[in-house]
Design an enzyme around this catalytic site. Structure first.
Site, PDB file in Angstrom:
ATOM      1  N   PRO A  91       1.089  -1.113   0.342  1.00 56.30           N
ATOM      2  CA  PRO A  91       0.485   0.171  -0.318  1.00 56.30           C
ATOM      3  C   PRO A  91       0.241   0.770  -0.213  1.00 56.30           C
ATOM      4  O   PRO A  91       2.180   1.582   0.294  1.00 56.30           O
ATOM      5  CB  PRO A  91      -0.354   0.041   1.338  1.00 56.30           C
ATOM      6  CG  PRO A  91      -0.901  -1.220   1.771  1.00 56.30           C
ATOM      7  CD  PRO A  91       0.872  -1.994   1.158  1.00 56.30           C
ATOM      8  N   CYS A  92       0.348   2.280  -0.712  1.00 54.77           N
ATOM      9  CA  CYS A  92       0.906   3.494  -0.868  1.00 54.77           C
ATOM     10  C   CYS A  92      -0.124   4.807  -1.318  1.00 54.77           C
ATOM     11  O   CYS A  92      -0.253   4.828  -1.808  1.00 54.77           O
ATOM     12  CB  CYS A  92       2.038   3.563  -1.984  1.00 54.77           C
ATOM     13  SG  CYS A  92       3.401   4.899  -2.197  1.00 54.77           S
ATOM     14  N   GLN A  93       0.254   6.114  -0.220  1.00 55.41           N
ATOM     15  CA  GLN A  93      -0.708   6.803  -0.162  1.00 55.41           C
ATOM     16  C   GLN A  93       0.465   7.851  -0.407  1.00 55.41           C
ATOM     17  O   GLN A  93       1.061   8.022   0.339  1.00 55.41           O
ATOM     18  CB  GLN A  93      -1.796   7.006   1.132  1.00 55.41           C
ATOM     19  CG  GLN A  93      -2.552   5.680   1.216  1.00 55.41           C
ATOM     20  CD  GLN A  93      -3.229   5.880   2.298  1.00 55.41           C
ATOM     21  OE1 GLN A  93      -2.521   6.525   3.565  1.00 55.41           O
ATOM     22  NE2 GLN A  93      -4.549   5.315   2.649  1.00 55.41           N
ATOM     23  N   HIS A 141       3.823  10.914  -2.926  1.00 55.04           N
ATOM     24  CA  HIS A 141       4.606   9.819  -2.741  1.00 55.04           C
ATOM     25  C   HIS A 141       5.779  10.335  -1.689  1.00 55.04           C
ATOM     26  O   HIS A 141       6.564  10.378  -3.068  1.00 55.04           O
ATOM     27  CB  HIS A 141       3.777   8.710  -3.623  1.00 55.04           C
ATOM     28  CG  HIS A 141       3.465   8.551  -3.668  1.00 55.04           C
ATOM     29  ND1 HIS A 141       1.968   7.367  -2.826  1.00 55.04           N
ATOM     30  CD2 HIS A 141       2.299   9.101  -5.006  1.00 55.04           C
ATOM     31  CE1 HIS A 141       1.134   7.448  -3.797  1.00 55.04           C
ATOM     32  NE2 HIS A 141       0.664   8.423  -4.317  1.00 55.04           N
TER      33      HIS A 141
END
Length: 591
Positions: A91-93, A141
């Protein structure tokens, strides 16, 4: 090699952040990969994964990747590095300073990308695939430079986020970034004075209510919202009165310093009055509650910076146009830049790309980022990584996905375990171009998980008023009446799918209330799974919403299969079951 996993002409997969297992399923469909390990925190998703990857008795599964020392897992180490493949979608927000009232200052999910890199560093596989949102390439990011004091799962200190390592070893570009910790229009002098003292003296002050009491944080925010809407506040019932009483007890037990003791006392007094049934004017208590919330949020931010080992410097409070702001200076760097340079340093040739799922037989418009890496020791030829060749000459549609299910109404309860048996003859008559794929070459006729939600009267009225392709914003005003702010509702909510087009990007379609093209009902778990190209034999487990969520989070297996074939090509191998044979010859079967 461990005798349990000895198999000729097979590569072995470790699936990180595996979810239900869409990516590993796509790899296995080629006939050239076998999954030997998975890491997945969500237990219902992990149950689904295990039940669909149970052909290998030695499957190793883990929940928390931060606790896994990959170099010490016997099954993983028994596989020759040249036969090992790591896949996964950490996951990467994106980072934004726009909303500082959210629970976390730094997205912990972004740190999981580093865990993926650590796994590659320890396992040193022949190849890897990392899947993610296409916006991972944007400047939103970010990672933040740390002090290098946190220990990793293998016991070693994490030097990989220190400024010295990033600049000297990787050549990562670092920039100064200002994090807004608090932005408040509260005119309380007490708030201003407390913040000044904490910043100037660098006092270590614990939050009044911490994350372990998350429900109380939510309650205090709810109380604050009510203060903005009403002239007075009173406990709604005995249950809420008890909540206020318990909140007062919690904050009175806080071991905070004398500096914030007055705020605690005043807030506790208000909560005590509310718990006893008092009716208080909003104007009399609003400033105290806002001061309490602001200080607690500021202290939570400081605690998070320290917990993440982030190197920071607090700026003095500033008041501009009546708004009090406190920020912290940190150093940041781009997530993707870090990933690429870290993996290149480990001896991989890497290539990033954004793939459209419709080009690979998925009846869904879905653009996803993929990073492919090949170990220079694993390939005999010069490595030139290109995008997988497009498979579908034209897009497959919702009809192709739903055709053989159209006449079967879904069940309502996952406990009923409804099983459909749709004959090959019946499937072929639909002329769906995906039936051969869903049945794995017309070998499987069983369908499970054809379950949806029991819709309420208002939902059914909305369903009835929408044509194919329309959504919430096409409803009449009287059918939107229970939505507070309709302008913020996404155009994927109450979306009625179109039979003759691919669907939009599949998310949790139960929450979004996606509508069947033909019937006034929500689409089923199996229909959502088909849009994602899970074969009918793939069974989902967990509560109804958990199953919908697993599907929405997944990598479409057909898209993963195309990427898997590219990996095989780069390793000078060919798939046992090429994807084109399934998609381009869908009616060639003897019944």
């Amino acid at each position: 090699m461990n005798s349990n996993i000895q198999e000729d002409n097979k590569y072995f997969i470790i699936d990180l952040f595996a979810g239900a297992g869409g990516m590993s399923n796509g790899f296995e469909q080629t006939g050239c990969f076998k999954t030997i390990g998975a890491v997945e925190l969500n237990q219902s998703a992990l149950k689904t994964f295990i039940n669909n990857h149970s052909t290998f008795a030695g499957l190793e599964t883990f929940s928390d990747i931060k606790k896994v020392d990959f170099s010490k897992v016997d099954v993983f180490n028994s596989v020759p590095k040249k036969d090992l493949i790591v896949i996964g979608g950490p996951p990467c927000q994106g980072f934004s300073n726009a909303n500082r009232q959210r629970n976390n200052l730094i997205s912990g999910n972004n740190q999981l990308v580093k865990e993926y890199v650590r796994a590659i560093r320890q396992l040193k596989p022949a190849a890897f695939v990392m899947e993610n949102v296409k916006t991972i390439k944007s400047d939103k990011h970010k990672f933040f430079v740390t002090n290098g004091r946190i220990k990793l799962a293998d016991g070693e200190v994490d030097i990989f986020s220190t400024e010295e390592y990033l600049t000297k070893e990787l050549g990562v570009e670092i920039e100064n970034t200002s994090l807004t910790l608090i932005r408040s229009s509260n005119k309380s002098k007490m708030l201003e004075n407390i913040l000044h003292i904490i910043v100037e003296e660098q006092n270590e002050v614990s939050p009044i209510i911490s994350g372990q009491n998350n429900s109380y944080l939510s309650q205090i925010r709810s109380l604050h919202r009510r203060l903005s809407k009403s002239n007075y506040i009173q406990a709604k019932n005995k249950i809420e009165a008890r909540v206020f009483e318990r909140m007062s007890e919690v904050i009175n037990m806080t071991n905070s310093c004398e500096l914030i003791a007055p705020v605690i006392r005043e807030t506790a007094l208000i909560l005590d009055k509310l718990s006893s049934g008092a009716r208080l004017f909003a104007s009399d208590i609003k400033e105290v509650i806002e001061t309490f919330m602001s200080i607690n949020h500021f202290l939570l931010c400081i605690k998070e910076l320290q917990g993440e080992d982030i190197k920071y410097k607090l700026n003095k409070p500033v008041i501009t146009k009546g708004v009090l702001t406190v920020s912290a200076e940190v150093k940041s760097y781009n997530v993707l830049d870090y990933v690429l340079k870290s993996l290149e340093k480990e001896g991989y040739i890497v290539k990033d790309m954004v793939l459209n799922a419709t080009d690979y037989g998925v009846p869904q418009k879905r653009n996803r980022f993929f990073l492919i890496g090949i170990n220079t020791n694993a390939a005999s030829n010069d490595i030139n990584i290109k995008e997988p060749s497009k498979i579908a000459s034209e897009s497959f549609t919702v009809y192709d996905a739903f055709a053989s299910l159209i006449k079967y109404m879904p069940g309502k309860d996952v406990k009923d375990n409804i099983i459909l048996n749709i004959s090959i003859e019946e499937r072929i008559k639909t002329n769906s171009r995906l039936e051969k794929y869903y049945t794995e070459g017309y070998k499987n006729t069983i369908v499970k998980n054809h379950i949806n939600t029991e819709s309420k009267d208002m939902s059914i009225r909305r369903f009835e008023s929408l044509d194919q392709g329309q959504n919430f914003h096409d409803l009449s005003d009287d059918l939107k009446s229970n939505y507070t702010d309709t302008s913020r509702t996404q155009n994927t909510v109450y979306l009625r799918l179109k039979h003759d087009e691919p669907s939009r990007t599949v998310v949790n379609v139960r929450k979004s209330m996606w509508i069947h093209p033909e019937y006034n009902r929500s689409i089923s778990i199996r229909e959502a799974a088909r849009l994602q190209t899970f074969p009918d034999s793939f069974e989902f487990f967990g509560k109804k919403d958990e199953q919908y969520q697993q599907i929405g989070n997944a990598v479409p297996p057909l898209l993963a299969r195309a990427v898997a074939e590219k990996i095989l090509e780069l390793l000078n191998k060919k798939p046992k079951y090429p994807i084109g044979e399934v998609l381009n010859q869908h009616l060639e079967v003897n019944v």
